[in-house]
Design a protein around this motif. Structure first.
Motif, mmCIF file in Angstrom:
data_model
loop_
_atom_site.group_PDB
_atom_site.id
_atom_site.type_symbol
_atom_site.label_atom_id
_atom_site.label_comp_id
_atom_site.label_asym_id
_atom_site.label_seq_id
_atom_site.Cartn_x
_atom_site.Cartn_y
_atom_site.Cartn_z
ATOM 1 N N LYS A 26 0.844 -1.181 0.000
ATOM 2 C CA LYS A 26 0.000 0.000 0.000
ATOM 3 C C LYS A 26 0.883 1.235 0.000
ATOM 4 O O LYS A 26 2.038 1.195 0.378
ATOM 5 C CB LYS A 26 -0.933 -0.006 1.206
ATOM 6 C CG LYS A 26 -0.222 0.040 2.537
ATOM 7 C CD LYS A 26 -1.204 -0.102 3.644
ATOM 8 C CE LYS A 26 -0.447 -0.385 4.926
ATOM 9 N NZ LYS A 26 -1.062 -1.347 5.742
ATOM 10 N N THR A 28 1.148 5.229 1.221
ATOM 11 C CA THR A 28 0.625 6.303 2.041
ATOM 12 C C THR A 28 1.076 7.623 1.435
ATOM 13 O O THR A 28 2.250 7.826 1.197
ATOM 14 C CB THR A 28 1.158 6.188 3.482
ATOM 15 O OG1 THR A 28 0.784 4.924 4.009
ATOM 16 C CG2 THR A 28 0.607 7.290 4.355
ATOM 17 N N THR A 80 2.979 -3.826 3.771
ATOM 18 C CA THR A 80 1.559 -4.134 3.927
ATOM 19 C C THR A 80 1.173 -4.449 5.364
ATOM 20 O O THR A 80 -0.007 -4.362 5.703
ATOM 21 C CB THR A 80 1.151 -5.327 3.033
ATOM 22 O OG1 THR A 80 1.996 -6.427 3.318
ATOM 23 C CG2 THR A 80 1.243 -4.959 1.578
ATOM 24 N N ILE A 117 -5.705 2.044 5.187
ATOM 25 C CA ILE A 117 -6.540 1.126 4.424
ATOM 26 C C ILE A 117 -5.598 0.391 3.487
ATOM 27 O O ILE A 117 -4.904 1.033 2.680
ATOM 28 C CB ILE A 117 -7.625 1.882 3.644
ATOM 29 C CG1 ILE A 117 -8.514 2.660 4.611
ATOM 30 C CG2 ILE A 117 -8.440 0.914 2.788
ATOM 31 C CD1 ILE A 117 -9.449 3.632 3.924
ATOM 32 N N ASN A 119 -3.650 -1.350 0.546
ATOM 33 C CA ASN A 119 -3.621 -1.217 -0.908
ATOM 34 C C ASN A 119 -4.318 0.031 -1.436
ATOM 35 O O ASN A 119 -4.819 0.047 -2.551
ATOM 36 C CB ASN A 119 -4.208 -2.467 -1.576
ATOM 37 C CG ASN A 119 -3.432 -3.695 -1.183
ATOM 38 O OD1 ASN A 119 -2.216 -3.713 -1.222
ATOM 39 N ND2 ASN A 119 -4.142 -4.712 -0.740
ATOM 40 N N LYS A 120 -4.356 1.073 -0.647
ATOM 41 C CA LYS A 120 -4.952 2.349 -1.048
ATOM 42 C C LYS A 120 -3.975 3.468 -0.729
ATOM 43 O O LYS A 120 -3.072 3.319 0.072
ATOM 44 C CB LYS A 120 -6.256 2.616 -0.275
ATOM 45 C CG LYS A 120 -7.337 1.597 -0.482
ATOM 46 C CD LYS A 120 -7.996 1.782 -1.805
ATOM 47 C CE LYS A 120 -9.132 0.768 -1.930
ATOM 48 N NZ LYS A 120 -9.658 0.692 -3.244
ATOM 49 N N ALA A 121 -4.174 4.596 -1.349
ATOM 50 C CA ALA A 121 -3.421 5.799 -0.986
ATOM 51 C C ALA A 121 -4.115 6.402 0.236
ATOM 52 O O ALA A 121 -5.310 6.630 0.214
ATOM 53 C CB ALA A 121 -3.404 6.788 -2.134
ATOM 54 N N ASN A 122 -3.374 6.607 1.302
ATOM 55 C CA ASN A 122 -3.891 7.179 2.539
ATOM 56 C C ASN A 122 -3.254 8.544 2.722
ATOM 57 O O ASN A 122 -2.047 8.685 2.600
ATOM 58 C CB ASN A 122 -3.530 6.283 3.725
ATOM 59 C CG ASN A 122 -4.158 4.910 3.617
ATOM 60 O OD1 ASN A 122 -5.230 4.688 4.128
ATOM 61 N ND2 ASN A 122 -3.488 3.984 2.939
#
Length: 138
Positions: A26, A28, A80, A117, A119-122
């Protein structure tokens, strides 16, 4: 023998299917703003330190942003197994016209924890309205 003849193509198909790709790391995204209510002409150096923790609350990741720039977006890949991120900031004012009596440093923790979250851009945004703390948030 005929059964084996019919089973071979099925067996071949099952074995040749692509294996699932491992979960991608993921990412960030840190949006860091150094509009902390100071004059933009002030000679400030802003360092931010991101600390990542796993599900067992063990620190497993550290990423310093030394001399971070105003309104610049930094993209950082985290493993991850990082579940949450805490941010520590150091603001150094280097004094006006080289006068050392005008030097000061402000150090603080961002007073919230960002839960990632997978596998998402945070996004973590820091500005003059960000709550600050002397102690690490829990």
């Amino acid at each position: 023998m005929k059964k084996l003849f019919y089973l071979l193509p099925i067996l071949y198909f099952i074995l040749s299917c692509e294996k699932e790709e491992p979960e991608a790391e993921k990412e960030t995204t840190i949006e860091f703003s150094r509009h902390f209510g100071y004059n933009q002409k002030d000679p400030l150096v802003v360092d931010a330190y991101l600390y990542g923790y796993n599900a067992n609350n063990e620190k497993i990741f550290e990423h310093p942003l030394k001399g971070s720039q105003d309104n610049k977006v930094y993209s950082i890949s985290a493993p991850t197994d990082v579940k949450k991120v805490k941010v520590y900031c150091v603001i150094l004012h280097e004094g006006d016209r080289g006068l050392s009596n005008d030097d000061w440093t402000e150090k603080f923790w961002v007073d919230y924890i960002t839960y990632l979250i997978p596998n998402k851009a945070n996004t973590i945004s820091i500005d003059e309205n960000t709550f600050r703390s002397e102690s690490e948030p829990e």
